[in-house]
Design a protein around this motif. Structure first.
Motif, PDB file in Angstrom:
ATOM      1  N   ASP A   1       2.588   2.061   1.432  1.00  7.51           N
ATOM      2  CA  ASP A   1       1.759   2.659   2.079  1.00  7.51           C
ATOM      3  C   ASP A   1       1.454   3.572   3.036  1.00  7.51           C
ATOM      4  O   ASP A   1       0.933   4.596   3.171  1.00  7.51           O
TER       5      ASP A   1
ATOM      6  N   ASP B   1      -2.958   6.663   4.937  1.00 10.14           N
ATOM      7  CA  ASP B   1      -2.308   5.711   4.216  1.00 10.14           C
ATOM      8  C   ASP B   1      -2.769   4.841   2.653  1.00 10.14           C
ATOM      9  O   ASP B   1      -4.412   5.500   2.737  1.00 10.14           O
TER      10      ASP B   1
ATOM     11  N   TYR C   1      -3.010   1.951   1.282  1.00 12.63           N
ATOM     12  CA  TYR C   1      -3.014   1.066   1.233  1.00 12.63           C
ATOM     13  C   TYR C   1      -4.590   0.737   0.098  1.00 12.63           C
ATOM     14  O   TYR C   1      -5.377   1.414   0.561  1.00 12.63           O
TER      15      TYR C   1
END
Length: 92
Positions: free
Chosen positions: A32, A65, A67
């Motif tokens: 992430d 990030d 993610y």
């Protein structure tokens, strides 16, 4: 048939090559959040997929990030006031 010979040098760095040695991007591979450490101030970060599409952007931060992105190879383009450096990262 024909024999082709290519020399490829410095394909991912734009700007000051000496700066590239003082940039750390970790962890790599990453699940992430990626941290970027540099002696210069980061102004923008772009994450680019293997098709050349910008999939993430971040401004005035040393973090991004990953993610939600699919697993695979990405390029992290890091912008400074006077230069640009591109690093590869593997998303797990």
């Amino acid at each position: 048939g024909d024999v082709w010979s290519f020399t490829v040098t410095n394909t991912t760095n734009i700007g000051d090559n000496k700066l590239n040695g003082r940039i750390m991007l970790y962890p790599n591979p990453a699940v992430d959040i990626i941290t970027i450490e540099s002696t210069k101030t980061v102004t923008d970060i772009l994450v680019i997929d293997n098709k050349g599409n910008t999939v993430l952007k971040n401004r005035n931060s040393n973090y991004i990030d990953l993610y939600g992105l699919k697993e695979g190879l990405y390029f992290v383009r890091i912008y400074f006031i006077d230069s640009i450096v591109t690093k590869s990262v593997i998303k797990l």
